[in-house]
Design a protein around this motif. Sequence first.
Motif, PDB file in Angstrom:
ATOM      1  N   LEU A 132      13.367   1.642 -19.136  1.00  0.00           N
ATOM      2  CA  LEU A 132      12.536   0.756 -18.327  1.00  0.00           C
ATOM      3  C   LEU A 132      11.833   1.577 -17.234  1.00  0.00           C
ATOM      4  CD1 LEU A 132      12.157  -2.340 -18.375  1.00  0.00           C
ATOM      5  CD2 LEU A 132      14.029  -2.499 -16.698  1.00  0.00           C
ATOM      6  N   PRO A 133      10.485   1.548 -17.220  1.00  0.00           N
ATOM      7  CA  PRO A 133       9.773   2.229 -16.132  1.00  0.00           C
ATOM      8  C   PRO A 133       9.986   1.503 -14.799  1.00  0.00           C
ATOM      9  CG  PRO A 133       8.328   1.874 -18.029  1.00  0.00           C
ATOM     10  CD  PRO A 133       9.558   1.027 -18.235  1.00  0.00           C
ATOM     11  N   LYS A 134      10.416   2.235 -13.793  1.00  0.00           N
ATOM     12  CA  LYS A 134      10.535   1.698 -12.433  1.00  0.00           C
ATOM     13  C   LYS A 134       9.810   2.649 -11.497  1.00  0.00           C
ATOM     14  CE  LYS A 134      14.699  -1.001 -13.197  1.00  0.00           C
ATOM     15  NZ  LYS A 134      16.027  -1.408 -12.673  1.00  0.00           N
ATOM     16  N   PHE A 135       9.802   2.358 -10.196  1.00  0.00           N
ATOM     17  CA  PHE A 135       9.049   3.179  -9.260  1.00  0.00           C
ATOM     18  C   PHE A 135       9.893   3.528  -8.038  1.00  0.00           C
ATOM     19  CE2 PHE A 135       5.906   1.400 -11.979  1.00  0.00           C
ATOM     20  CZ  PHE A 135       4.905   2.364 -12.057  1.00  0.00           C
ATOM     21  N   SER A 136       9.601   4.723  -7.495  1.00  0.00           N
ATOM     22  CA  SER A 136      10.236   5.180  -6.256  1.00  0.00           C
ATOM     23  C   SER A 136       9.143   5.589  -5.282  1.00  0.00           C
ATOM     24  CB  SER A 136      11.109   6.408  -6.521  1.00  0.00           C
ATOM     25  OG  SER A 136      12.302   6.024  -7.140  1.00  0.00           O
ATOM     26  N   PRO A 137       9.466   5.625  -3.987  1.00  0.00           N
ATOM     27  CA  PRO A 137       8.466   6.113  -3.030  1.00  0.00           C
ATOM     28  C   PRO A 137       7.983   7.504  -3.433  1.00  0.00           C
ATOM     29  CG  PRO A 137      10.335   5.151  -1.880  1.00  0.00           C
ATOM     30  CD  PRO A 137      10.709   5.195  -3.318  1.00  0.00           C
ATOM     31  N   ALA A 138       6.650   7.722  -3.353  1.00  0.00           N
ATOM     32  CA  ALA A 138       6.090   9.006  -3.804  1.00  0.00           C
ATOM     33  C   ALA A 138       6.292  10.067  -2.721  1.00  0.00           C
ATOM     34  CB  ALA A 138       4.612   8.839  -4.104  1.00  0.00           C
ATOM     35  N   ASP A 142       0.808  -1.239   0.000  1.00  0.00           N
ATOM     36  CA  ASP A 142       0.000   0.000   0.000  1.00  0.00           C
ATOM     37  C   ASP A 142       0.835   1.280   0.000  1.00  0.00           C
ATOM     38  OD1 ASP A 142      -2.389  -1.397  -0.110  1.00  0.00           O
ATOM     39  OD2 ASP A 142      -2.680  -1.380   2.067  1.00  0.00           O
ATOM     40  N   MET A 143       2.161   1.161  -0.007  1.00  0.00           N
ATOM     41  CA  MET A 143       3.013   2.349  -0.043  1.00  0.00           C
ATOM     42  C   MET A 143       2.797   3.104  -1.370  1.00  0.00           C
ATOM     43  SD  MET A 143       7.107   2.395   0.619  1.00  0.00           S
ATOM     44  CE  MET A 143       7.785   2.250  -1.006  1.00  0.00           C
ATOM     45  N   PRO A 144       2.600   4.430  -1.318  1.00  0.00           N
ATOM     46  CA  PRO A 144       2.464   5.202  -2.565  1.00  0.00           C
ATOM     47  C   PRO A 144       3.807   5.289  -3.303  1.00  0.00           C
ATOM     48  CG  PRO A 144       1.677   6.451  -0.652  1.00  0.00           C
ATOM     49  CD  PRO A 144       2.431   5.268  -0.123  1.00  0.00           C
ATOM     50  N   VAL A 145       3.749   5.121  -4.601  1.00  0.00           N
ATOM     51  CA  VAL A 145       4.967   5.178  -5.422  1.00  0.00           C
ATOM     52  C   VAL A 145       4.697   5.982  -6.691  1.00  0.00           C
ATOM     53  CG1 VAL A 145       5.972   3.002  -4.573  1.00  0.00           C
ATOM     54  CG2 VAL A 145       4.353   2.931  -6.481  1.00  0.00           C
ATOM     55  N   LYS A 146       5.780   6.445  -7.309  1.00  0.00           N
ATOM     56  CA  LYS A 146       5.644   7.160  -8.588  1.00  0.00           C
ATOM     57  C   LYS A 146       6.691   6.643  -9.569  1.00  0.00           C
ATOM     58  CE  LYS A 146       8.597  11.160  -7.555  1.00  0.00           C
ATOM     59  NZ  LYS A 146       9.312  10.598  -6.416  1.00  0.00           N
ATOM     60  N   VAL A 147       6.350   6.744 -10.839  1.00  0.00           N
ATOM     61  CA  VAL A 147       7.218   6.166 -11.862  1.00  0.00           C
ATOM     62  C   VAL A 147       8.505   6.974 -12.023  1.00  0.00           C
ATOM     63  CG1 VAL A 147       6.272   7.411 -13.887  1.00  0.00           C
ATOM     64  CG2 VAL A 147       7.174   5.076 -14.165  1.00  0.00           C
ATOM     65  N   VAL A 148       9.596   6.266 -12.268  1.00  0.00           N
ATOM     66  CA  VAL A 148      10.866   6.877 -12.685  1.00  0.00           C
ATOM     67  C   VAL A 148      11.333   6.074 -13.895  1.00  0.00           C
ATOM     68  CG1 VAL A 148      11.498   7.702 -10.385  1.00  0.00           C
ATOM     69  CG2 VAL A 148      12.224   5.421 -11.119  1.00  0.00           C
ATOM     70  N   PHE A 149      12.233   6.632 -14.658  1.00  0.00           N
ATOM     71  CA  PHE A 149      12.640   5.948 -15.890  1.00  0.00           C
ATOM     72  C   PHE A 149      14.127   5.651 -15.858  1.00  0.00           C
ATOM     73  CE2 PHE A 149       8.711   8.087 -16.875  1.00  0.00           C
ATOM     74  CZ  PHE A 149       8.001   7.125 -17.582  1.00  0.00           C
ATOM     75  N   GLU A 150      14.473   4.425 -16.209  1.00  0.00           N
ATOM     76  CA  GLU A 150      15.875   4.010 -16.176  1.00  0.00           C
ATOM     77  C   GLU A 150      16.318   3.570 -17.565  1.00  0.00           C
ATOM     78  OE1 GLU A 150      17.227   1.435 -12.769  1.00  0.00           O
ATOM     79  OE2 GLU A 150      17.912   0.191 -14.441  1.00  0.00           O
ATOM     80  N   GLN A 151      17.395   4.165 -18.024  1.00  0.00           N
ATOM     81  CA  GLN A 151      17.931   3.814 -19.343  1.00  0.00           C
ATOM     82  C   GLN A 151      18.607   2.442 -19.235  1.00  0.00           C
ATOM     83  OE1 GLN A 151      17.870   6.672 -21.740  1.00  0.00           O
ATOM     84  NE2 GLN A 151      18.003   5.064 -23.295  1.00  0.00           N
ATOM     85  N   LEU A 152      18.035   1.441 -19.922  1.00  0.00           N
ATOM     86  CA  LEU A 152      18.587   0.089 -19.826  1.00  0.00           C
ATOM     87  C   LEU A 152      19.645  -0.128 -20.907  1.00  0.00           C
ATOM     88  CD1 LEU A 152      18.312  -2.694 -18.391  1.00  0.00           C
ATOM     89  CD2 LEU A 152      16.545  -3.265 -20.053  1.00  0.00           C
ATOM     90  N   THR A 153      19.315   0.287 -22.128  1.00  0.00           N
ATOM     91  CA  THR A 153      20.240   0.249 -23.263  1.00  0.00           C
ATOM     92  C   THR A 153      19.998   1.548 -24.027  1.00  0.00           C
ATOM     93  OG1 THR A 153      18.682  -0.686 -24.859  1.00  0.00           O
ATOM     94  CG2 THR A 153      19.883  -2.264 -23.472  1.00  0.00           C
ATOM     95  N   PRO A 154      20.789   1.839 -25.038  1.00  0.00           N
ATOM     96  CA  PRO A 154      20.518   3.066 -25.812  1.00  0.00           C
ATOM     97  C   PRO A 154      19.097   3.092 -26.385  1.00  0.00           C
ATOM     98  CG  PRO A 154      22.694   2.213 -26.332  1.00  0.00           C
ATOM     99  CD  PRO A 154      22.062   1.203 -25.440  1.00  0.00           C
ATOM    100  N   ASP A 155      18.503   1.915 -26.614  1.00  0.00           N
ATOM    101  CA  ASP A 155      17.185   1.863 -27.242  1.00  0.00           C
ATOM    102  C   ASP A 155      16.030   1.609 -26.284  1.00  0.00           C
ATOM    103  OD1 ASP A 155      18.026   2.305 -29.857  1.00  0.00           O
ATOM    104  OD2 ASP A 155      18.652   0.194 -30.053  1.00  0.00           O
TER     105      ASP A 155
END
Lengths: 387, 136
Positions: free
Chosen positions: B130-136, B114-127
């Motif tokens: 990957l959407p990931k999440f951090s505590p909001a 139930d912890m609130p989170v928000k999306v962050v974006f991580e560059q996996l390769t040049p192309d």
Amino acid sequence: METLGRKTAIVGVAESDIGRVPHKSKFQLSAEASRLALDDAGLSIKDVDGLFTIISTQGGEHSSMLMAEYMGIRPRFTDSTSMGGSSFVAYVEHAAAAINAGMCEVALICHGSTNISDRGGRAGPVSSKTEVYGPMQFEDPYGISIASSYALAAQRHMHEYGTTSEQLAEIAVATRKWASLNPKALMRAPITIEDVLNSRMVSSPLHVLDCCLVTDAGGAVVLTSMERARDLKKAPVAVLGTGESHTHRMISQMPDYTQTAAAISGRLAFERAGVSHKDIDVAEIYDSFTITVLLTLESLGFCKKGEGGPFVSGQRTAPGGDFPMNTQGGALSYTHPGMFGIFTLIEAVRQLRGECGPRQVKDAELALCNGTGGVLSSTGTVILGRV
Amino acid sequence: MAEKRSKPVPRPYQDTKAYWDAAKEKRLIFQRCLDCSKPQFYPRGVCSHCLGSRLEWLDSSGRGKVHTFTVSYRAPHPGFADELPFVIAIVDLEEGFRMMSNIVGCDPGIVRIDMPVKVVFEQLTPDIVLPKFSPA
């Protein structure tokens, strides 16, 4: 609902060499288990006209064709339904239907795997592939594993119902007690709840002792019509009721993290068998992880949803407890070649025949087997009875 | 020097190309069915609720909460060995769809259901992003 009417029976069961068997291929393990199961039935490979098999991982494509060729059979009914470790339990339903419909007479269900020899150890990486095609591209890049998938369900169950790690450990401890009574079991030294809780964390809340073994093994089961079964070597074990279903393939798609498809396959099996939960003398529940057992017991209806923790407490499923379960030592302590379903059937048949020596459940007349496959994705349930 | 260990990388296909194209622009998008109005995730060529083919792509706010999670102490792939332990979570987005991701940018020990989170974006390769999440 029309029952299966005791029209088909399991007449032969066997496992191959199990454990670490690096000198034998998975194909050989499957074929040797088949020969032993046919011997157990008093039948030969020439009698087999229906084949049901799936071989895990690499080299397992077109499994039924491959194994038929390997063993020299040309079946008139063939099935390689692939739903993970539950496949073999589901095959009982398929084989019973095929026999009842006159499409085959002697059905061989078999499996072989060299999971430990292929992998070089329990902690080895599951995969080294880098490019992900298909829907798994929404999971693999996040580092998902089989253990992590089951852990997601365990965490949710704890949150919703207050289930504890101690309660999950009860299952591992009780299963080890059964294994100590089985000379073929790989892990026989007693363990305590503290041992489970102090064992290495794999994916929280699952410790290494909450996880099944990884081994090599083969197993086989032979079915035929009850009419023919009566003339064979040993007392037949009747197929009373069966069910199968699946609810998802990927863990991110699981509709409810606290319930498996056993809620469907179990209901079907009980309805078709015309028996109730209290009639079951021995339960063989695929224990890929301790949480698998807990969710399955609830989903099958042996207890209410959320009450699996209290249900397994006090070593209720151990030898001497009032709910004998996983009496050969399960996937947690006996063997686990990756798809364990067939071994639930083998043990249930031996229990119903009274062949289990020190681990024999007294007067066992009705047994329930439940296989779970994928990531809590698929289930097959079979209820068997002494004739 | 040893080659850097790579991680599994999505290979976009017909159903998913738009999703990965949007992620590259740091947008989290999802599908909604124009026939039955229900959202779905992961992207498919048809609606998994009604089998319709009329699907629209919508932008997500990227805000959600943790439905369940695990802290993984084992690398299922050599590429994760340097990040242990890491958090895998099932996240419920406020638009009504659910996805798997990692919770990053915090101690794994603080993650809760139930912890609130928000999306962050991580560059996996040049192309691939990957959407990931951090505590909001």
